[in-house]
Motif scaffolding. Structure first.
Motif, PDB file in Angstrom:
ATOM      1  N   HIS A  21      53.504 -59.158 -32.592  1.00  0.00           N
ATOM      2  CA  HIS A  21      53.643 -59.829 -33.887  1.00  0.00           C
ATOM      3  C   HIS A  21      53.435 -58.849 -35.038  1.00  0.00           C
ATOM      4  CE1 HIS A  21      52.733 -62.691 -37.147  1.00  0.00           C
ATOM      5  NE2 HIS A  21      53.361 -63.600 -36.410  1.00  0.00           N
ATOM      6  N   GLU A  22      54.085 -59.126 -36.147  1.00  0.00           N
ATOM      7  CA  GLU A  22      53.993 -58.280 -37.339  1.00  0.00           C
ATOM      8  C   GLU A  22      52.537 -58.044 -37.779  1.00  0.00           C
ATOM      9  OE1 GLU A  22      56.213 -56.533 -39.228  1.00  0.00           O
ATOM     10  OE2 GLU A  22      57.627 -56.973 -37.616  1.00  0.00           O
ATOM     11  N   ASN A  23      51.670 -59.025 -37.541  1.00  0.00           N
ATOM     12  CA  ASN A  23      50.258 -58.883 -37.944  1.00  0.00           C
ATOM     13  C   ASN A  23      49.603 -57.641 -37.341  1.00  0.00           C
ATOM     14  OD1 ASN A  23      50.347 -61.187 -39.442  1.00  0.00           O
ATOM     15  ND2 ASN A  23      49.208 -62.478 -38.007  1.00  0.00           N
ATOM     16  N   PHE A  24      50.117 -57.203 -36.200  1.00  0.00           N
ATOM     17  CA  PHE A  24      49.474 -56.088 -35.502  1.00  0.00           C
ATOM     18  C   PHE A  24      50.205 -54.758 -35.681  1.00  0.00           C
ATOM     19  CE2 PHE A  24      48.119 -59.928 -33.218  1.00  0.00           C
ATOM     20  CZ  PHE A  24      46.749 -59.804 -33.382  1.00  0.00           C
ATOM     21  N   LYS A  25      51.249 -54.745 -36.483  1.00  0.00           N
ATOM     22  CA  LYS A  25      51.932 -53.489 -36.768  1.00  0.00           C
ATOM     23  C   LYS A  25      51.063 -52.667 -37.728  1.00  0.00           C
ATOM     24  CE  LYS A  25      55.498 -54.628 -34.307  1.00  0.00           C
ATOM     25  NZ  LYS A  25      56.784 -55.113 -34.795  1.00  0.00           N
ATOM     26  N   ASN A  26      50.927 -51.380 -37.462  1.00  0.00           N
ATOM     27  CA  ASN A  26      50.114 -50.468 -38.302  1.00  0.00           C
ATOM     28  C   ASN A  26      48.662 -50.941 -38.450  1.00  0.00           C
ATOM     29  OD1 ASN A  26      52.320 -48.734 -38.832  1.00  0.00           O
ATOM     30  ND2 ASN A  26      53.032 -50.126 -40.419  1.00  0.00           N
ATOM     31  N   TYR A  27      48.131 -51.541 -37.385  1.00  0.00           N
ATOM     32  CA  TYR A  27      46.744 -52.003 -37.441  1.00  0.00           C
ATOM     33  C   TYR A  27      45.830 -50.810 -37.703  1.00  0.00           C
ATOM     34  CZ  TYR A  27      44.030 -56.267 -36.722  1.00  0.00           C
ATOM     35  OH  TYR A  27      43.289 -57.412 -36.920  1.00  0.00           O
ATOM     36  N   GLN A  28      44.757 -51.035 -38.436  1.00  0.00           N
ATOM     37  CA  GLN A  28      43.859 -49.972 -38.881  1.00  0.00           C
ATOM     38  C   GLN A  28      42.576 -49.939 -38.046  1.00  0.00           C
ATOM     39  OE1 GLN A  28      44.895 -48.045 -41.950  1.00  0.00           O
ATOM     40  NE2 GLN A  28      46.716 -49.051 -41.099  1.00  0.00           N
ATOM     41  N   ASP A  29      42.035 -48.737 -37.877  1.00  0.00           N
ATOM     42  CA  ASP A  29      40.757 -48.563 -37.188  1.00  0.00           C
ATOM     43  C   ASP A  29      39.950 -47.531 -37.967  1.00  0.00           C
ATOM     44  OD1 ASP A  29      38.608 -48.159 -35.532  1.00  0.00           O
ATOM     45  OD2 ASP A  29      39.742 -47.275 -33.868  1.00  0.00           O
TER      46      ASP A  29
ATOM     47  N   PHE B  78      48.847 -61.290 -29.121  1.00  0.00           N
ATOM     48  CA  PHE B  78      49.746 -60.257 -29.651  1.00  0.00           C
ATOM     49  C   PHE B  78      51.134 -60.825 -29.943  1.00  0.00           C
ATOM     50  CE2 PHE B  78      47.030 -56.726 -27.739  1.00  0.00           C
ATOM     51  CZ  PHE B  78      46.582 -56.309 -28.981  1.00  0.00           C
ATOM     52  N   GLU B  79      51.520 -61.825 -29.210  1.00  0.00           N
ATOM     53  CA  GLU B  79      52.839 -62.433 -29.429  1.00  0.00           C
ATOM     54  C   GLU B  79      52.827 -63.415 -30.593  1.00  0.00           C
ATOM     55  OE1 GLU B  79      53.603 -64.083 -25.588  1.00  0.00           O
ATOM     56  OE2 GLU B  79      54.105 -62.159 -24.674  1.00  0.00           O
ATOM     57  N   THR B  80      51.703 -64.132 -30.778  1.00  0.00           N
ATOM     58  CA  THR B  80      51.646 -65.184 -31.809  1.00  0.00           C
ATOM     59  C   THR B  80      51.070 -64.690 -33.129  1.00  0.00           C
ATOM     60  OG1 THR B  80      49.442 -65.892 -31.078  1.00  0.00           O
ATOM     61  CG2 THR B  80      51.358 -66.974 -30.043  1.00  0.00           C
ATOM     62  N   GLY B  81      50.282 -63.602 -33.073  1.00  0.00           N
ATOM     63  CA  GLY B  81      49.698 -63.060 -34.313  1.00  0.00           C
ATOM     64  C   GLY B  81      48.437 -63.766 -34.770  1.00  0.00           C
ATOM     65  N   ASN B  82      47.779 -64.520 -33.900  1.00  0.00           N
ATOM     66  CA  ASN B  82      46.581 -65.269 -34.287  1.00  0.00           C
ATOM     67  C   ASN B  82      45.383 -64.326 -34.440  1.00  0.00           C
ATOM     68  OD1 ASN B  82      44.182 -66.908 -34.270  1.00  0.00           O
ATOM     69  ND2 ASN B  82      45.420 -68.596 -33.472  1.00  0.00           N
ATOM     70  N   LEU B  83      45.042 -64.003 -35.689  1.00  0.00           N
ATOM     71  CA  LEU B  83      43.983 -63.028 -35.959  1.00  0.00           C
ATOM     72  C   LEU B  83      42.590 -63.571 -35.660  1.00  0.00           C
ATOM     73  CD1 LEU B  83      45.358 -61.407 -39.235  1.00  0.00           C
ATOM     74  CD2 LEU B  83      45.328 -60.402 -36.951  1.00  0.00           C
ATOM     75  N   ASP B  84      42.376 -64.871 -35.866  1.00  0.00           N
ATOM     76  CA  ASP B  84      41.065 -65.459 -35.570  1.00  0.00           C
ATOM     77  C   ASP B  84      40.739 -65.338 -34.081  1.00  0.00           C
ATOM     78  OD1 ASP B  84      40.628 -66.133 -38.209  1.00  0.00           O
ATOM     79  OD2 ASP B  84      41.429 -68.168 -37.994  1.00  0.00           O
ATOM     80  N   GLU B  85      41.725 -65.634 -33.251  1.00  0.00           N
ATOM     81  CA  GLU B  85      41.502 -65.530 -31.805  1.00  0.00           C
ATOM     82  C   GLU B  85      41.374 -64.068 -31.369  1.00  0.00           C
ATOM     83  OE1 GLU B  85      44.489 -67.739 -29.734  1.00  0.00           O
ATOM     84  OE2 GLU B  85      43.864 -69.665 -30.585  1.00  0.00           O
ATOM     85  N   PHE B  86      42.112 -63.191 -32.024  1.00  0.00           N
ATOM     86  CA  PHE B  86      42.005 -61.755 -31.753  1.00  0.00           C
ATOM     87  C   PHE B  86      40.572 -61.279 -32.007  1.00  0.00           C
ATOM     88  CE2 PHE B  86      42.125 -57.347 -33.391  1.00  0.00           C
ATOM     89  CZ  PHE B  86      42.690 -56.688 -32.305  1.00  0.00           C
ATOM     90  N   ILE B  87      40.031 -61.659 -33.151  1.00  0.00           N
ATOM     91  CA  ILE B  87      38.667 -61.270 -33.525  1.00  0.00           C
ATOM     92  C   ILE B  87      37.665 -61.765 -32.482  1.00  0.00           C
ATOM     93  CG2 ILE B  87      36.825 -61.774 -35.200  1.00  0.00           C
ATOM     94  CD1 ILE B  87      39.077 -61.666 -37.372  1.00  0.00           C
ATOM     95  N   GLN B  88      37.826 -63.000 -32.070  1.00  0.00           N
ATOM     96  CA  GLN B  88      36.881 -63.586 -31.112  1.00  0.00           C
ATOM     97  C   GLN B  88      36.880 -62.832 -29.780  1.00  0.00           C
ATOM     98  OE1 GLN B  88      37.658 -67.665 -29.663  1.00  0.00           O
ATOM     99  NE2 GLN B  88      35.547 -68.134 -30.247  1.00  0.00           N
ATOM    100  N   ILE B  89      38.080 -62.536 -29.264  1.00  0.00           N
ATOM    101  CA  ILE B  89      38.183 -61.816 -27.983  1.00  0.00           C
ATOM    102  C   ILE B  89      37.610 -60.399 -28.107  1.00  0.00           C
ATOM    103  CG2 ILE B  89      39.800 -60.773 -26.329  1.00  0.00           C
ATOM    104  CD1 ILE B  89      40.030 -63.584 -25.818  1.00  0.00           C
ATOM    105  N   VAL B  90      38.017 -59.688 -29.164  1.00  0.00           N
ATOM    106  CA  VAL B  90      37.652 -58.278 -29.300  1.00  0.00           C
ATOM    107  C   VAL B  90      36.140 -58.114 -29.474  1.00  0.00           C
ATOM    108  CG1 VAL B  90      37.865 -56.260 -30.816  1.00  0.00           C
ATOM    109  CG2 VAL B  90      39.900 -57.503 -30.106  1.00  0.00           C
TER     110      VAL B  90
ATOM    111  N   ILE C  49      35.924 -50.411 -36.790  1.00  0.00           N
ATOM    112  CA  ILE C  49      36.279 -51.586 -37.584  1.00  0.00           C
ATOM    113  C   ILE C  49      37.796 -51.735 -37.556  1.00  0.00           C
ATOM    114  CG2 ILE C  49      36.171 -52.687 -39.837  1.00  0.00           C
ATOM    115  CD1 ILE C  49      33.694 -51.179 -40.472  1.00  0.00           C
ATOM    116  N   LEU C  50      38.256 -52.864 -37.043  1.00  0.00           N
ATOM    117  CA  LEU C  50      39.692 -53.125 -36.888  1.00  0.00           C
ATOM    118  C   LEU C  50      40.142 -54.150 -37.914  1.00  0.00           C
ATOM    119  CD1 LEU C  50      39.758 -53.429 -32.992  1.00  0.00           C
ATOM    120  CD2 LEU C  50      40.249 -51.394 -34.348  1.00  0.00           C
ATOM    121  N   TYR C  51      41.308 -53.893 -38.534  1.00  0.00           N
ATOM    122  CA  TYR C  51      41.803 -54.814 -39.563  1.00  0.00           C
ATOM    123  C   TYR C  51      43.279 -54.555 -39.834  1.00  0.00           C
ATOM    124  CZ  TYR C  51      40.605 -50.605 -42.286  1.00  0.00           C
ATOM    125  OH  TYR C  51      40.484 -49.309 -42.727  1.00  0.00           O
ATOM    126  N   PRO C  52      44.009 -55.590 -40.332  1.00  0.00           N
ATOM    127  CA  PRO C  52      45.423 -55.415 -40.651  1.00  0.00           C
ATOM    128  C   PRO C  52      45.615 -54.478 -41.841  1.00  0.00           C
ATOM    129  CG  PRO C  52      44.811 -57.749 -40.557  1.00  0.00           C
ATOM    130  CD  PRO C  52      43.544 -56.967 -40.553  1.00  0.00           C
TER     131      PRO C  52
END
Length: 367
Positions: free
Chosen positions: A207-215, A260-272, A327-330
């Protein structure tokens, strides 16, 4: 499906006298962690990681063919000089010697050459960023360039798969530093082509939300860890929660695939974040038990949680087997997050040090 046997060289089709290659390979940060391994660097559970862009190792491999008579014992030994930032580094040599011994059966041509390995990192050595992953990946890429010169008909797919296979034998997570930008290592029922032997690029859409993700990596403690990752992995063999942990990793990898397919950032945060804390929970509940987090690690985590609750900016943390905080963020909230780091987090970093990175594309040939 490839097996170990498929990576054994039979005969070289070409002769190469001397040459040089140079590759860069990045570090990576696991989102679903692997902790615990079987024989021959096989992971006890699958993992998935972001390949980084700026934190990398650059390795130059120069080689010259040895010419000895057939009875010479020195012809049957590995021969190499090791330089770090252009200067001899004897203390690194045993690790390279062990790596060559592990891959000997797959790369028998290594004993035909004398190598000069010159390596450097773009990040400070002993900064608490895992350099073994980037270092072994860069060396594996150079070795495969030599093998490709000896066997010019080799396909690109095989080239990268064997490079990842070899890197794994040097450092498990190094197999995730060959390709980018999201890599899976370890057999998983829902990840097509996944393997315990090498890392594979995440096969589904991202998903576009994860393109160029920052660390942004906050360097909390740059000292050597009290307990090495190798020892930590071994402590999973008799760990009371090992089987539950391995099942959890499989489950979380299935979930993050959908994220990664749906772009759900809240669920991403919870898993990570759950994965990061679980990794350290395994350390704290092994026998012997140990803690790699520092007081400032916990201060940073609590400050991140407070900031996220107050602003709804989708930032999260993850941890490696150490005290530093990733620290991970869009990309679209980059300015806000960097200001937050400068205002509230830099004081928890050793000497105020942090490194800004982003998702990258894996190893690159330089010469």
């Amino acid at each position: 499906m490839l097996s170990e046997q498929d990576f054994i060289v039979n005969d070289n089709t070409t002769s190469v006298e001397k040459g040089t290659f140079q590759w860069s390979a990045p570090s990576n940060i696991a989102l679903v962690k692997y902790w615990g391994k079987k024989e021959n660097q096989i992971p006890a559970n699958p993992s998935i990681s972001f390949t980084l862009n700026n934190c990398k190792t650059i390795t130059n491999l120069a080689f010259t063919k040895k010419h000895f008579d057939k009875l010479s014992v020195t012809n049957n030994r590995f021969s190499f000089d090791l330089l770090f930032e252009g200067k001899p580094k004897e203390e690194f040599k045993p690790k390279i010697q062990k790596f060559f011994e592990r891959i000997d059966v797959y790369c028998p041509y290594l004993k035909d050459y004398h190598f000069t390995i010159d390596t450097e990192n773009t990040f400070p050595h002993s900064s608490g960023i895992a350099s073994s992953a980037s270092g072994m990946a860069a060396l594996a890429m150079n070795i495969m360039s030599l093998e490709k010169a000896l066997n010019p008909t080799m396909t690109n797919q095989f080239f990268f798969q064997k490079a990842s296979f070899l890197a794994r034998l040097g450092s498990g997570s190094a197999c995730r530093s060959i390709k980018g930008n999201i890599v899976v290592w370890g057999k998983h029922a829902e990840i097509e082509g996944s393997s315990d032997l090498f890392g594979v690029e995440f096969p589904a859409k991202i998903h576009e939300n994860f393109k160029n993700y920052q660390d942004t990596i906050l360097l909390v403690d740059k000292g050597e860890k009290q307990v090495s990752s190798t020892i930590g992995h071994d402590l999973m063999h008799n760990h009371p929660f090992a089987e539950q942990r391995f099942a959890q990793a499989h489950d979380n990898l299935a979930k993050i695939k959908i994220i990664f397919e749906t772009g759900n950032l809240d669920e991403f945060i919870q898993i990570v974040e759950s994965e990061a804390l679980t990794l350290h929970a395994m350390m704290m509940t092994s026998l012997p038990y140990f803690i790699l987090m520092k007081p400032n690690t916990l201060e940073i985590i609590n400050t991140i949680w407070k900031f996220r609750n107050e602003t709804n900016i989708p930032i999260c943390f993850t941890l490696d087997a150490g005290a530093n905080v990733h620290i991970l963020y869009p990309e679209n909230v980059r300015e806000h997050v960097l200001q937050f780091i400068k205002d509230e987090l830099v004081g928890y970093c050793q000497n105020g040090n942090y490194i800004c990175d982003t998702i990258g594309n894996g190893s690159q040939i330089l010469t």
